[in-house]
Design an enzyme around this catalytic site. Structure first.
Site, mmCIF file in Angstrom:
data_model
loop_
_atom_site.group_PDB
_atom_site.id
_atom_site.type_symbol
_atom_site.label_atom_id
_atom_site.label_comp_id
_atom_site.label_asym_id
_atom_site.label_seq_id
_atom_site.Cartn_x
_atom_site.Cartn_y
_atom_site.Cartn_z
ATOM 1 N N CYS A 1 0.700 -1.270 -0.355
ATOM 2 C CA CYS A 1 -0.026 -0.023 0.382
ATOM 3 C C CYS A 1 1.119 1.265 0.228
ATOM 4 C CB CYS A 1 -1.156 0.201 1.274
ATOM 5 S SG CYS A 1 -2.334 -1.578 1.207
ATOM 6 N N HIS B 1 -3.210 7.048 2.584
ATOM 7 C CA HIS B 1 -3.669 6.220 2.293
ATOM 8 C C HIS B 1 -5.337 5.954 2.879
ATOM 9 C CE1 HIS B 1 -3.922 1.378 0.683
ATOM 10 N NE2 HIS B 1 -3.662 1.265 1.881
ATOM 11 N N ASN C 1 -10.319 0.193 0.095
ATOM 12 C CA ASN C 1 -9.127 -0.127 -0.053
ATOM 13 C C ASN C 1 -8.372 -0.079 -0.775
ATOM 14 O OD1 ASN C 1 -6.141 -0.413 0.705
ATOM 15 N ND2 ASN C 1 -6.562 -1.366 3.066
HETATM 16 N N1 ACO Z 1 -19.021 -8.229 9.859
HETATM 17 C C1 ACO Z 1 -19.042 -8.414 10.866
HETATM 18 N N2 ACO Z 1 -18.330 -8.493 12.373
HETATM 19 C C2 ACO Z 1 -17.253 -8.589 11.672
HETATM 20 C C3 ACO Z 1 -16.120 -8.545 10.126
HETATM 21 C C4 ACO Z 1 -17.529 -8.740 9.231
HETATM 22 N N3 ACO Z 1 -17.033 -7.831 8.204
HETATM 23 N N4 ACO Z 1 -15.046 -8.837 10.452
HETATM 24 C C5 ACO Z 1 -15.159 -9.223 11.778
HETATM 25 N N5 ACO Z 1 -16.177 -9.117 12.452
HETATM 26 C C6 ACO Z 1 -16.278 -8.852 13.507
HETATM 27 C C7 ACO Z 1 -15.232 -10.065 14.624
HETATM 28 O O1 ACO Z 1 -15.534 -11.509 14.693
HETATM 29 C C8 ACO Z 1 -15.360 -9.498 15.901
HETATM 30 O O2 ACO Z 1 -16.489 -9.997 16.495
HETATM 31 P P1 ACO Z 1 -15.724 -10.420 18.014
HETATM 32 O O3 ACO Z 1 -16.258 -9.497 19.479
HETATM 33 O O4 ACO Z 1 -17.619 -11.595 18.765
HETATM 34 O O5 ACO Z 1 -14.670 -11.537 18.229
HETATM 35 C C9 ACO Z 1 -15.868 -7.938 15.928
HETATM 36 O O6 ACO Z 1 -15.901 -7.898 14.841
HETATM 37 C C10 ACO Z 1 -14.210 -7.175 15.998
HETATM 38 O O7 ACO Z 1 -13.344 -7.321 15.334
HETATM 39 P P2 ACO Z 1 -11.556 -6.529 14.911
HETATM 40 O O8 ACO Z 1 -11.430 -7.507 13.585
HETATM 41 O O9 ACO Z 1 -11.469 -6.513 16.215
HETATM 42 O O10 ACO Z 1 -12.590 -5.299 14.316
HETATM 43 P P3 ACO Z 1 -11.743 -4.213 13.958
HETATM 44 O O11 ACO Z 1 -12.357 -2.671 14.756
HETATM 45 O O12 ACO Z 1 -10.743 -4.520 14.510
HETATM 46 O O13 ACO Z 1 -11.784 -3.673 12.710
HETATM 47 C C11 ACO Z 1 -10.254 -3.809 11.052
HETATM 48 C C12 ACO Z 1 -10.796 -4.575 11.537
HETATM 49 C C13 ACO Z 1 -11.273 -3.343 10.000
HETATM 50 C C14 ACO Z 1 -9.767 -4.832 9.922
HETATM 51 C C15 ACO Z 1 -9.458 -2.766 11.109
HETATM 52 O O14 ACO Z 1 -8.849 -3.746 12.231
HETATM 53 C C16 ACO Z 1 -8.374 -2.496 10.388
HETATM 54 O O15 ACO Z 1 -8.501 -1.887 9.513
HETATM 55 N N6 ACO Z 1 -6.872 -2.119 10.886
HETATM 56 C C17 ACO Z 1 -6.198 -2.466 9.811
HETATM 57 C C18 ACO Z 1 -5.976 -2.064 8.600
HETATM 58 C C19 ACO Z 1 -5.123 -1.780 7.447
HETATM 59 O O16 ACO Z 1 -4.709 -0.562 7.769
HETATM 60 N N7 ACO Z 1 -4.276 -2.677 6.798
HETATM 61 C C20 ACO Z 1 -3.368 -1.880 5.977
HETATM 62 C C21 ACO Z 1 -3.065 -1.735 4.329
HETATM 63 S S1 ACO Z 1 -3.933 -3.372 3.803
HETATM 64 C C22 ACO Z 1 -2.750 -3.708 2.619
HETATM 65 O O17 ACO Z 1 -1.553 -3.393 2.595
HETATM 66 C C23 ACO Z 1 -2.494 -4.274 1.382
#
Ligand code: ACO
Length: 297
Positions: A90, A224, A254
């Site tokens: 990214c 990004h 993304n």
């Molecule tokens: N729909 C519904 N529920 C979901 C989903 C979904 N799509 N995905 C996860 N959940 C649930 C999980 O199972 C969890 O449930 P639980 O509490 O019962 O265990 C709950 O939602 C919370 O999950 P988290 O993973 O803690 O959610 P979070 O708020 O951290 O969001 C996310 C996840 C969006 C992926 C976030 O962590 C994020 O954006 N991280 C950074 C991503 C990033 O910057 N990547 C870098 C670039 S990518 C690249 O380099 C190609």
């Protein structure tokens, strides 16, 4: 609707990521997107393809392992210059700016086409709701020439294959003893989130200091587009207002390294960025890599 494929809701996706819609290539190749973006960039810069000295394409994975995307872009836009791909995930667009700057400063090129082209939806496990809701496909391109627009830039890497990984699939070999690698995108979202917020704050502070500018001087920060909450978390620490932070995550999702040039094009077209504006770019992603810069348009 992704909620028909995995157990998710529009409410969860919007509130946790800011994403409303995104684009998924169905019939187009990644090259189709990259060539269209390249032609548009050349037309808007008023440059003919024969005048390019180099084509650099950032991509996690092109249509082929070889030939590179850049070589096929070169063929399709009828350019004659050296052309190659690189992968900084990214952060690729900022890495590409740094690379192009080095070639231009060294006097080895005067006019460079930098393309970021990503088909992230090809690398997704469509049964994994934690990741399949995040990504879209896209390509963006810019033409770079000698000038004093790049005021400061930094790139970083911190090698890691635990927090964010996409495996490679190899042809079967009668000699290979290594286990087959999972080819899908896997991410520890929570840890990558923390890495992203801390990197954005650190990198942006450093490039603004080096450029001798403050938040009030910046027309817009273009981050990004990974998660709206990343930039919201960094906003106050950097002293930016919401209006100063560009947001395309709602309609693109993304798109990895393509997210910054896609958004720059949109902001320029809408007249929300104009020549003379000071902007900050900041990116983070697989590698783990990061990059940031201050540019006067
Ligand atoms: N729909 C519904 N529920 C979901 C989903 C979904 N799509 N995905 C996860 N959940 C649930 C999980 O199972 C969890 O449930 P639980 O509490 O019962 O265990 C709950 O939602 C919370 O999950 P988290 O993973 O803690 O959610 P979070 O708020 O951290 O969001 C996310 C996840 C969006 C992926 C976030 O962590 C994020 O954006 N991280 C950074 C991503 C990033 O910057 N990547 C870098 C670039 S990518 C690249 O380099 C190609």
């Amino acid at each position: 609707m992704v909620s028909e494929i995995v157990d998710t809701t529009d409410e969860w996706i919007t509130s946790r990521t800011g994403i409303k819609t995104r684009y998924v290539s169905t019939t187009e190749t990644l090259l189709d997107l990259a060539v269209e973006a390249s032609k548009k960039a050349l037309a808007s810069a008023g440059i003919e393809s024969k005048d390019l000295d180099m084509i650099i394409c950032s991509t996690i994975k092109g249509d082929y392992v070889t030939p590179s995307m850049a070589c096929l872009i070169q063929r399709d836009i009828e350019a004659k210059c050296p052309s190659f791909d690189f992968n900084a995930a990214c952060s690729g667009f900022v890495y590409g700016l740094d690379m192009a700057d080095a070639y231009i400063r060294a006097g080895k090129a005067e006019t460079i086409l930098l393309v970021s082209a990503e088909a992230m939806t090809r690398h997704i496990d469509w049964t994994d709701r934690a990741t399949c809701v995040l990504f879209g496909d896209g390509a963006g391109a810019v033409v770079l020439k000698k000038g004093d627009g790049l005021r400061s830039i930094k790139i970083t890497a911190k090698g890691d294959d635990k927090l964010l990984v996409i495996g490679s699939v190899f042809s079967p070999s009668p000699f290979a003893k290594q286990p087959q690698i999972d080819p899908a995108f896997r991410m520890n979202g929570g840890e990558v989130f923390k890495f992203a917020v801390s990197s954005v704050i650190k990198d942006v502070k450093q490039v603004m200091k080096e450029a001798g500018v403050e938040a009030k001087d910046i027309a817009m920060m273009v981050p990004h587009q990974a998660n709206l909450r990343v930039f919201q978390a960094a906003r106050d620490k950097l002293g930016f207002t919401d209006e100063q932070i560009a947001n395309g995550i709602d309609h693109y999702g993304n798109t990895s390294s393509a997210s910054i040039p896609l958004l720059l094009d949109e902001l320029m077209e809408q007249g929300r960025l104009v020549k003379g504006d000071l902007i900050v770019l900041t990116a983070f992603g697989g590698g783990l890599t990061t990059g940031a810069c201050v540019i006067k348009l």
